[in-house]
Motif scaffolding. Structure first.
Motif, short mmCIF file in Angstrom:
data_model
loop_
_atom_site.label_atom_id
_atom_site.label_comp_id
_atom_site.label_asym_id
_atom_site.label_seq_id
_atom_site.Cartn_x
_atom_site.Cartn_y
_atom_site.Cartn_z
N ALA A 16 -17.95 -9.25 15.66
CA ALA A 16 -17.14 -10.29 15.02
C ALA A 16 -17.98 -11.54 14.77
O ALA A 16 -18.87 -11.88 15.56
N LYS A 17 -17.68 -12.24 13.68
CA LYS A 17 -18.41 -13.45 13.32
C LYS A 17 -17.42 -14.59 13.05
O LYS A 17 -16.38 -14.39 12.44
N VAL A 18 -17.80 -15.78 13.50
CA VAL A 18 -16.98 -16.96 13.22
C VAL A 18 -17.12 -17.31 11.74
O VAL A 18 -18.23 -17.30 11.19
N VAL A 19 -16.00 -17.60 11.11
CA VAL A 19 -15.98 -17.98 9.70
C VAL A 19 -15.70 -19.47 9.60
O VAL A 19 -14.66 -19.96 10.05
N GLY A 20 -16.62 -20.22 9.01
CA GLY A 20 -16.44 -21.65 8.87
C GLY A 20 -16.52 -22.37 10.21
O GLY A 20 -17.04 -21.86 11.19
N GLU A 21 -15.95 -23.58 10.25
CA GLU A 21 -15.96 -24.39 11.46
C GLU A 21 -14.62 -24.26 12.19
O GLU A 21 -13.57 -24.27 11.55
N PRO A 22 -14.64 -24.14 13.50
CA PRO A 22 -13.37 -24.09 14.24
C PRO A 22 -12.65 -25.43 14.18
O PRO A 22 -13.27 -26.48 13.99
N GLU A 23 -11.33 -25.39 14.30
CA GLU A 23 -10.53 -26.61 14.33
C GLU A 23 -10.04 -26.85 15.76
O GLU A 23 -9.38 -25.98 16.35
N TRP A 24 -10.36 -28.03 16.31
CA TRP A 24 -9.94 -28.36 17.66
C TRP A 24 -8.57 -29.01 17.66
O TRP A 24 -8.15 -29.58 16.64
N ASN A 25 -7.87 -28.92 18.77
CA ASN A 25 -6.49 -29.42 18.81
C ASN A 25 -6.39 -30.92 18.96
O ASN A 25 -5.30 -31.48 18.93
N GLY A 26 -7.51 -31.61 19.15
CA GLY A 26 -7.51 -33.07 19.22
C GLY A 26 -7.04 -33.64 20.54
O GLY A 26 -6.91 -34.86 20.67
N ARG A 27 -6.83 -32.79 21.54
CA ARG A 27 -6.35 -33.30 22.83
C ARG A 27 -7.53 -33.59 23.76
O ARG A 27 -8.52 -32.86 23.77
N ILE A 28 -7.36 -34.62 24.55
CA ILE A 28 -8.40 -35.02 25.49
C ILE A 28 -8.33 -34.18 26.76
O ILE A 28 -9.35 -33.78 27.31
N ASN A 29 -7.13 -33.91 27.23
CA ASN A 29 -6.98 -33.22 28.51
C ASN A 29 -6.88 -31.70 28.34
O ASN A 29 -7.72 -30.98 28.86
N LEU A 30 -5.86 -31.22 27.65
CA LEU A 30 -5.73 -29.78 27.43
C LEU A 30 -6.49 -29.41 26.16
O LEU A 30 -5.93 -29.03 25.15
N ARG A 31 -7.81 -29.54 26.25
CA ARG A 31 -8.70 -29.33 25.11
C ARG A 31 -8.76 -27.85 24.75
O ARG A 31 -8.90 -26.98 25.61
N GLY A 32 -8.64 -27.56 23.47
CA GLY A 32 -8.73 -26.18 23.01
C GLY A 32 -8.79 -26.12 21.51
O GLY A 32 -8.82 -27.15 20.82
N LEU A 33 -8.79 -24.92 21.00
CA LEU A 33 -8.88 -24.70 19.55
C LEU A 33 -7.51 -24.59 18.92
O LEU A 33 -6.60 -23.95 19.47
N GLN A 34 -7.36 -25.21 17.77
CA GLN A 34 -6.16 -25.08 16.96
C GLN A 34 -6.28 -23.88 16.03
O GLN A 34 -5.29 -23.21 15.74
N LYS A 35 -7.50 -23.62 15.58
CA LYS A 35 -7.73 -22.49 14.68
C LYS A 35 -9.17 -22.00 14.85
O LYS A 35 -10.09 -22.80 14.95
N LEU A 36 -9.31 -20.68 14.92
CA LEU A 36 -10.63 -20.06 14.99
C LEU A 36 -10.62 -18.83 14.10
O LEU A 36 -10.14 -17.77 14.47
N MET A 37 -11.15 -18.99 12.89
CA MET A 37 -11.20 -17.87 11.96
C MET A 37 -12.43 -17.01 12.25
O MET A 37 -13.54 -17.49 12.42
N VAL A 38 -12.18 -15.71 12.33
CA VAL A 38 -13.26 -14.75 12.57
C VAL A 38 -13.15 -13.59 11.59
O VAL A 38 -12.04 -13.24 11.13
#
Length: 412
Positions: A384-406
């Motif tokens: 699998a390959k990442v497509v484009g740039e991932p989108e982060w959820n913008g949170r400081i504490n519960l940091r994670g990805l909003q979108k990860l296209m593969v």
């Protein structure tokens, strides 16, 4: 060392690029100002030894009633926005001290036994396999939308024996609520969280009322029936524990799965280690938890003056325990602290689930879900390959990805 002429640095999560990669900034805090009173007001600790000590100190509090809120920007904002209707702390085990915390944890832990969690493995594996089938059909697909988000939501819904619910609506409420865990909030975010809290409470109250008449072999029924020496959860306590399971527990697992897959795709040598030797799965998920830190900070309230690094933290002060910083501290982890190493000795000493009496009750479930989801994904889609740039959820504490296209085409 605190903020002074000798160390003119301060924790600033609003720096550009911080959410996408907070670790260089956290390293600077560890090195230059490991104990500091932040510009937002709370104190913060960034070294593993200090964070571990704070989390293990039974004299500290998590109950806002013990906080000195004079001068608190958030308290002032809440008063201005809501007056006497300002929201208070809930009765969940996250926000209560002993003896109430001891009582609640004893009751809730009755339904989170190791045997009960392990019994979920076949169901979780089937949910993951079904999600991976859909991703294979997609070709180019969003890991968060297809796997990381729905999996913990569907697992907890199945565990609770809850009727079909509006997943998207609950996701919106959850995202608004977890934003309150960040140290800095806008008025709009506070208003949105307040409205989401009211809506979520009403929804859970309706579900509990339905469940009382439709009991079964599920977690919510067992919570309703949980009793020790005549003691049971009150209606409010039952609602607040359920809310914690759906919001805090769900969001952290989303971040673990999504960000964990992303980091393995960025570290193909480590991904290949896991694929070639599935037996390392338990240690691998511990190392991913250390490396990504789905929860970046925890908090405590000083119930008396305490001293860290030569600084006196006054009674009533909020203290932020920098879990993510501690998890990358070379003084504890050695020179390879910044590296992802799925075979790392002692990976399980990470602080991603906290420590002490408030150690996360759902840690075993999160590890089980994360291990199955991430392990199955890389086994099914090793190319699998990442497509484009991932989108982060913008949170400081519960940091994670909003979108990860593969792109998984030809990968499994």
């Amino acid at each position: 060392m605190t903020i002074s002429d000798e160390a003119p640095v301060f924790y600033n999560p609003l720096d550009p690029g911080y959410v996408a990669d907070p670790f260089p900034h956290l390293a600077e805090m560890r090195e230059s100002a490991p104990v500091q009173q932040t510009l937002a007001g709370p104190w913060a600790l960034f070294r593993y030894a200090d964070v571990f000590r704070l989390l293990r100190d039974p004299a500290l509090s998590v109950d806002d009633a013990n906080a000195d809120l004079s001068g608190s920007q958030r308290a002032v904002m809440l008063e201005e926005l809501f007056g006497d209707d300002a929201p208070g702390a809930d009765s969940s085990i996250l926000n209560t001290d002993p003896p109430d915390h001891t009582r609640l944890r004893r009751l809730v832990s009755k339904v989170f036994t190791p045997r009960a969690i392990e019994a979920l493995r076949p169901m979780i594996q089937q949910m993951v396999d079904d999600a991976l089938d859909r991703m294979a059909d997609d070709g180019v697909t969003d890991v968060v939308d297809r796997l990381a988000f729905p999996l913990p939501f569907d697992v907890i819904s199945e565990m609770m024996g809850m009727p079909g619910a509006d997943r998207d609506q609950i996701r919106d409420w959850s995202e608004a609520l977890v934003k309150t865990l960040d140290p800095i909030l806008t008025e709009d975010e506070i208003r949105a969280a307040h409205a989401a809290n009211i809506a979520m409470d009403a929804h859970i109250d309706r579900v509990i009322e339905w469940k009382r008449s439709n009991q079964g072999d599920d977690l919510m029924t067992r919570l309703i029936e949980a009793e020790e020496n005549g003691d049971r959860l009150s209606a409010v306590e039952l609602r607040d524990q359920t809310s914690v399971l759906f919001v805090a527990g769900h969001e952290t697992t989303v971040n673990l799965v999504g960000t964990g897959i992303y980091e393995l795709l960025r570290h193909p040598d480590q991904m290949r280690l896991w694929i070639d030797d599935p037996g390392i799965s338990p240690n691998a998920i511990e190392e991913i938890l250390r490396f990504v830190s789905p929860v970046q900070f925890s908090r405590r309230i000083a119930t008396s003056d305490i001293e860290y690094g030569g600084c006196v933290i006054a009674k009533g002060s909020f203290v932020l325990a920098g879990l993510a910083s501690a998890n990358r501290d070379p003084e504890h982890w050695g020179a390879t602290a910044p590296d992802l190493d799925l075979t790392r000795d002692g990976a399980g000493s990470h602080l991603s689930f906290g420590s002490g009496i408030h150690y996360c009750l759902g840690a075993s479930l999160a590890k089980l879900e994360g291990g199955i989801a991430i392990g199955s994904f890389i086994s099914r889609f090793p190319d699998a390959k990442v497509v484009g740039e991932p989108e982060w959820n913008g949170r400081i504490n519960l940091r994670g990805l909003q979108k990860l296209m593969v792109d998984v085409r030809g990968a499994g």
